[in-house]
Write a protein that holds these residues in place. Structure first.
Motif, PDB file in Angstrom:
ATOM      1  N   ALA A 236       1.334   9.950  -4.068  1.00  8.93           N
ATOM      2  CA  ALA A 236       1.989   9.514  -3.077  1.00  8.93           C
ATOM      3  C   ALA A 236       3.357   8.834  -3.181  1.00  8.93           C
ATOM      4  N   HIS A 237       4.051   8.886  -1.946  1.00  5.95           N
ATOM      5  CA  HIS A 237       5.431   8.190  -2.173  1.00  5.95           C
ATOM      6  C   HIS A 237       5.557   6.500  -2.741  1.00  5.95           C
ATOM      7  N   GLU A 238       5.888   6.316  -3.429  1.00  4.41           N
ATOM      8  CA  GLU A 238       5.562   4.552  -2.874  1.00  4.41           C
ATOM      9  C   GLU A 238       6.827   4.208  -2.652  1.00  4.41           C
ATOM     10  N   GLY A 239       8.343   4.763  -2.202  1.00  6.50           N
ATOM     11  CA  GLY A 239       8.926   4.293  -1.278  1.00  6.50           C
ATOM     12  C   GLY A 239       8.716   4.236  -0.306  1.00  6.50           C
ATOM     13  N   GLY A 240       7.372   5.386   0.831  1.00  5.33           N
ATOM     14  CA  GLY A 240       7.433   5.172   2.025  1.00  5.33           C
ATOM     15  C   GLY A 240       7.974   6.515   2.334  1.00  5.33           C
ATOM     16  N   ASP A 241       7.708   7.069   2.095  1.00  6.13           N
ATOM     17  CA  ASP A 241       8.138   8.610   2.745  1.00  6.13           C
ATOM     18  C   ASP A 241       7.514   9.729   2.417  1.00  6.13           C
ATOM     19  N   THR A 242       6.345   9.756   2.214  1.00  4.31           N
ATOM     20  CA  THR A 242       5.528  10.629   2.178  1.00  4.31           C
ATOM     21  C   THR A 242       4.968  11.889   3.100  1.00  4.31           C
TER      22      THR A 242
ATOM     23  N   PHE B  24      -0.905  19.082   5.048  1.00  5.16           N
ATOM     24  CA  PHE B  24      -0.768  18.136   3.447  1.00  5.16           C
ATOM     25  C   PHE B  24      -1.683  17.158   4.419  1.00  5.16           C
ATOM     26  N   ALA B  25      -3.207  16.265   4.435  1.00  5.70           N
ATOM     27  CA  ALA B  25      -3.343  15.392   5.033  1.00  5.70           C
ATOM     28  C   ALA B  25      -3.295  14.042   4.706  1.00  5.70           C
ATOM     29  N   LEU B  26      -3.139  12.855   5.252  1.00  5.42           N
ATOM     30  CA  LEU B  26      -2.519  11.830   4.810  1.00  5.42           C
ATOM     31  C   LEU B  26      -3.442  10.375   5.073  1.00  5.42           C
ATOM     32  N   THR B  27      -3.341   9.635   3.965  1.00  6.37           N
ATOM     33  CA  THR B  27      -4.687   8.923   3.619  1.00  6.37           C
ATOM     34  C   THR B  27      -3.471   7.566   3.622  1.00  6.37           C
ATOM     35  N   PRO B  28      -3.325   6.902   4.819  1.00  5.88           N
ATOM     36  CA  PRO B  28      -2.755   5.835   4.408  1.00  5.88           C
ATOM     37  C   PRO B  28      -3.003   4.569   3.751  1.00  5.88           C
TER      38      PRO B  28
ATOM     39  N   THR C  53       0.373  -1.038   0.226  1.00  4.20           N
ATOM     40  CA  THR C  53       0.309   0.111  -0.191  1.00  4.20           C
ATOM     41  C   THR C  53       1.396   1.085  -0.066  1.00  4.20           C
ATOM     42  N   VAL C  54       0.105   2.309  -0.284  1.00  4.90           N
ATOM     43  CA  VAL C  54       1.526   3.439   0.276  1.00  4.90           C
ATOM     44  C   VAL C  54       0.145   4.252   0.711  1.00  4.90           C
ATOM     45  N   THR C  55       0.708   5.424   1.249  1.00  6.17           N
ATOM     46  CA  THR C  55      -0.194   6.261   2.032  1.00  6.17           C
ATOM     47  C   THR C  55       0.368   8.135   0.751  1.00  6.17           C
ATOM     48  N   VAL C  56      -0.697   8.481   0.688  1.00  8.07           N
ATOM     49  CA  VAL C  56      -1.309   9.373  -0.565  1.00  8.07           C
ATOM     50  C   VAL C  56      -2.022  10.719   0.344  1.00  8.07           C
ATOM     51  N   ALA C  57      -1.157  11.699  -0.068  1.00  4.75           N
ATOM     52  CA  ALA C  57      -1.080  12.969   0.724  1.00  4.75           C
ATOM     53  C   ALA C  57      -1.991  14.042  -0.424  1.00  4.75           C
ATOM     54  N   SER C  58      -2.828  15.061   0.452  1.00  4.84           N
ATOM     55  CA  SER C  58      -3.758  15.359  -0.135  1.00  4.84           C
ATOM     56  C   SER C  58      -3.939  17.098   0.662  1.00  4.84           C
ATOM     57  N   LYS C  59      -3.689  18.457  -0.143  1.00  9.57           N
ATOM     58  CA  LYS C  59      -3.321  19.366   0.197  1.00  9.57           C
ATOM     59  C   LYS C  59      -4.951  19.200  -0.199  1.00  9.57           C
ATOM     60  N   LEU C  60      -6.226  19.227  -0.744  1.00 14.26           N
ATOM     61  CA  LEU C  60      -7.546  19.598  -1.203  1.00 14.26           C
ATOM     62  C   LEU C  60      -9.046  20.085   0.484  1.00 14.26           C
ATOM     63  N   PRO C  61      -8.670  20.449   0.721  1.00 17.40           N
ATOM     64  CA  PRO C  61      -9.643  20.434   1.942  1.00 17.40           C
ATOM     65  C   PRO C  61     -10.998  19.311   2.384  1.00 17.40           C
ATOM     66  N   HIS C  62     -10.770  19.702   1.150  1.00 21.15           N
ATOM     67  CA  HIS C  62     -12.876  18.509   1.072  1.00 21.15           C
ATOM     68  C   HIS C  62     -11.856  17.297   0.964  1.00 21.15           C
ATOM     69  N   GLY C  63     -10.901  16.657   0.730  1.00 22.23           N
ATOM     70  CA  GLY C  63     -10.743  15.517   0.099  1.00 22.23           C
ATOM     71  C   GLY C  63     -11.050  15.025  -1.257  1.00 22.23           C
ATOM     72  N   LEU C  64     -11.012  13.494  -2.108  1.00 21.82           N
ATOM     73  CA  LEU C  64     -11.412  13.382  -3.145  1.00 21.82           C
ATOM     74  C   LEU C  64     -11.771  11.356  -3.088  1.00 21.82           C
ATOM     75  N   VAL C  65     -13.172  11.599  -3.864  1.00 21.74           N
ATOM     76  CA  VAL C  65     -13.230  10.330  -4.264  1.00 21.74           C
ATOM     77  C   VAL C  65     -11.893   8.898  -4.984  1.00 21.74           C
ATOM     78  N   LEU C  66     -11.325   8.853  -5.202  1.00 19.48           N
ATOM     79  CA  LEU C  66     -10.784   7.827  -6.596  1.00 19.48           C
ATOM     80  C   LEU C  66     -11.267   6.306  -6.652  1.00 19.48           C
ATOM     81  N   GLN C  67     -11.554   7.122  -7.853  1.00 19.88           N
ATOM     82  CA  GLN C  67     -12.014   5.414  -8.749  1.00 19.88           C
ATOM     83  C   GLN C  67     -11.662   5.336 -10.091  1.00 19.88           C
ATOM     84  N   LEU C  68     -11.571   3.596 -10.439  1.00 15.58           N
ATOM     85  CA  LEU C  68     -11.036   3.553 -11.482  1.00 15.58           C
ATOM     86  C   LEU C  68     -11.774   4.135 -12.863  1.00 15.58           C
TER      87      LEU C  68
END
Length: 152
Positions: free
Chosen positions: A111-117, A80-84, A8-23
């Motif tokens: 997201a930093h794929e190496g883990g250091d978000t 940034f809000a972090l979502t692991p 897994t990755v931890t995704v960082a977001s600077k959006l105030p409202h968050g974001l829904v991710l879907q393919l």
């Protein structure tokens, strides 16, 4: 949250409202006949984008501030809000599908794929999302005009 990725990755977001991710995938729903520039009929496929698979909701910075004050352990790094826990294969596909999106190109979501978000968030601390609160002491020029009182 379902996913097939073991990492897994931890995704960082600077959006105030968050974001829904879907393919999404393209689905052919039929054909239509168009007229080209020369006036000849041309058959074209009609396609739609359909959401597929699981949704992942990124945390936003506005609600995170309230949750931090409440002490629920929500993590922030450099604004940034972090979502692991986002599956790395899902993130790679979503990132490819949205490669031209401003949230990715401007570093507002990453997201930093190496883990250091957290370290990458510090590198992007000056990035602006465009949703920041307005500073009333430093207004943009279009809001600096003086309002004249109405004539009595």
């Amino acid at each position: 949250m379902a996913g097939s990725s073991a990492t897994t990755v931890t995704v960082a977001s600077k959006l105030p409202h968050g974001l829904v991710l879907q393919l999404q995938e393209l689905f052919k729903v039929g054909q239509r006949t168009d007229i080209d520039a020369a006036g000849k009929p041309v058959q074209r496929d009609m396609v739609i984008h359909k959401h597929v698979g699981p949704q992942y909701v990124l945390k936003g910075v506005a609600p995170v501030h309230a949750r931090i004050e409440a002490g629920d352990g929500t993590r922030m790094a450099a604004g940034f809000a972090l979502t692991p826990g986002i599956p790395s294969d899902f993130w790679a596909k979503w990132k490819a599908q949205n490669a031209d999106s401003d949230v990715l190109t401007k570093g507002i979501v990453f997201a930093h794929e190496g883990g250091d978000t957290t370290g990458q968030a510090r590198d992007h601390v000056g990035e602006r999302s465009g949703f920041e609160p307005v500073d009333p002491k430093n207004l943009p020029n279009e809001f600096k005009r003086t309002i004249q009182p109405a004539a009595a």
